[in-house]
Design a protein around this motif. Structure first.
Motif, mmCIF file in Angstrom:
data_model
loop_
_atom_site.group_PDB
_atom_site.id
_atom_site.type_symbol
_atom_site.label_atom_id
_atom_site.label_comp_id
_atom_site.label_asym_id
_atom_site.label_seq_id
_atom_site.Cartn_x
_atom_site.Cartn_y
_atom_site.Cartn_z
ATOM 1 N N SER A 29 0.702 -1.061 0.105
ATOM 2 C CA SER A 29 0.006 -0.108 -0.146
ATOM 3 C C SER A 29 0.905 1.264 0.069
ATOM 4 O O SER A 29 0.552 2.228 -0.984
ATOM 5 N N CYS A 30 1.862 1.117 0.775
ATOM 6 C CA CYS A 30 2.934 2.290 0.977
ATOM 7 C C CYS A 30 3.376 2.541 -0.476
ATOM 8 O O CYS A 30 3.667 3.721 -1.038
ATOM 9 N N LEU A 31 3.714 1.594 -1.087
ATOM 10 C CA LEU A 31 4.694 1.734 -2.474
ATOM 11 C C LEU A 31 3.502 2.394 -3.246
ATOM 12 O O LEU A 31 4.045 3.157 -4.190
ATOM 13 N N SER A 32 2.434 2.162 -3.323
ATOM 14 C CA SER A 32 1.382 2.509 -4.153
ATOM 15 C C SER A 32 1.043 3.969 -4.098
ATOM 16 O O SER A 32 1.008 4.664 -4.919
ATOM 17 N N THR A 33 0.986 4.260 -2.696
ATOM 18 C CA THR A 33 0.845 5.746 -2.669
ATOM 19 C C THR A 33 1.979 6.571 -2.908
ATOM 20 O O THR A 33 1.856 7.630 -3.503
ATOM 21 N N LEU A 34 3.235 6.215 -2.596
ATOM 22 C CA LEU A 34 4.428 6.738 -2.938
ATOM 23 C C LEU A 34 4.369 7.103 -4.631
ATOM 24 O O LEU A 34 4.855 8.140 -4.816
ATOM 25 N N PHE A 35 4.211 5.932 -5.295
ATOM 26 C CA PHE A 35 4.131 6.146 -6.667
ATOM 27 C C PHE A 35 3.221 7.215 -7.076
ATOM 28 O O PHE A 35 3.608 8.121 -7.904
ATOM 29 N N GLU A 36 2.077 7.409 -6.619
ATOM 30 C CA GLU A 36 1.048 8.418 -7.004
ATOM 31 C C GLU A 36 1.312 9.530 -6.545
ATOM 32 O O GLU A 36 1.606 10.553 -7.445
ATOM 33 N N ARG A 37 2.203 9.816 -5.521
ATOM 34 C CA ARG A 37 2.400 11.177 -4.757
ATOM 35 C C ARG A 37 3.800 11.807 -5.500
ATOM 36 O O ARG A 37 3.880 12.982 -5.846
ATOM 37 N N THR B 4 4.858 10.852 -8.510
ATOM 38 C CA THR B 4 4.364 10.929 -10.055
ATOM 39 C C THR B 4 3.781 12.491 -10.142
ATOM 40 O O THR B 4 4.292 13.267 -10.965
ATOM 41 N N ALA B 5 2.850 12.689 -9.018
ATOM 42 C CA ALA B 5 2.527 14.054 -9.096
ATOM 43 C C ALA B 5 3.452 15.172 -8.893
ATOM 44 O O ALA B 5 3.283 16.182 -9.157
ATOM 45 N N LYS B 6 4.320 14.915 -8.385
ATOM 46 C CA LYS B 6 5.355 16.236 -8.078
ATOM 47 C C LYS B 6 6.371 16.011 -9.189
ATOM 48 O O LYS B 6 7.517 16.755 -9.308
ATOM 49 N N LYS C 26 14.715 13.223 -13.779
ATOM 50 C CA LYS C 26 14.511 13.061 -12.440
ATOM 51 C C LYS C 26 13.582 11.819 -11.985
ATOM 52 O O LYS C 26 12.418 11.639 -12.453
ATOM 53 N N VAL C 27 14.585 10.862 -11.339
ATOM 54 C CA VAL C 27 13.990 9.702 -11.128
ATOM 55 C C VAL C 27 14.081 9.117 -9.758
ATOM 56 O O VAL C 27 14.784 9.453 -9.042
#
Length: 204
Positions: free
Chosen positions: A19-27, A29-31, A84-85
């Protein structure tokens, strides 16, 4: 030159990594970051039919080390195509140390031309999510990972301790405990990752 940050998300079983990885991916990416996520190698192997119940632990974990190195090499090669990765690893090489003797671990590294320092410091930061078996026992479950068969809570706590110890000498190791609800745990993880990247986390 591309800016590449490599972060390991680790911890004992049922710490909330998926769940944390999924949320990190979204946040992230939004940045504006290109986010590359590398799945847990031991689980990949298990689901492919290469099971730790059929191969002696030292040899299985040595295979995990070799496969993990290959996946990391591909991730870094792909990262060079973006400015930026962030590469997020669901566990890293030192995780294997929790499942094998120090001697076998060192041998596994040597077979891949690595030493302990190199294996540890290839990552910019390590986020250790404490298992639910430490302070959130009512939420511990194996249902969200078919490769997970550990059920004894004390054994899980010991695995969590060993995993944490495997990264103890990393200069940027952060422990994300169960002192809040799970949403709070995710937000605290994201805040730490954002801090590593020099981003504001005031929204969390």
């Amino acid at each position: 030159m591309p800016s590449v940050t490599q972060i390991v998300i680790t911890g004992g079983p049922c710490g909330g990594k998926t769940s944390c990885l999924s949320t990190l991916f979204e946040r992230l990416t939004a940045k504006g970051y290109k986010v590359i996520t590398i799945s847990e190698t031991a689980t990949d192997m298990f689901m492919s039919g290469i099971k730790n119940t059929e191969i002696l632990p030292p040899e299985f974990e040595k295979m995990v080390i070799e496969y993990q190195i290959a996946k990391e090499k591909i991730a870094l090669k792909a990262a060079l195509n973006f400015p930026k990765v962030v590469i997020l690893y669901d566990r890293g090489i030192p995780d294997c140390r929790a499942y094998m003797s120090d001697l076998d671990y060192q041998q596994g590294l040597k077979e891949n031309d690595l030493n302990e320092f190199q294996a540890l410091n290839r990552y910019d930061a390590v986020m250790h999510l404490l298992t639910a078996a430490k302070g959130a026992e009512q939420f511990y479950t194996c249902e969200n990972n078919q490769a997970r068969n550990e059920m004894d809570l004390e054994a899980i706590r010991q695995i969590d301790d060993k995993t944490q110890q495997a990264y103890a000498n990393h200069p940027h190791l952060y422990i994300i405990d169960n002192s809040t609800d799970f949403e709070g745990k995710i937000n605290r993880l994201c805040a730490k990752v954002f801090s590593v990247l020099g981003l504001s986390s005031s929204v969390f």
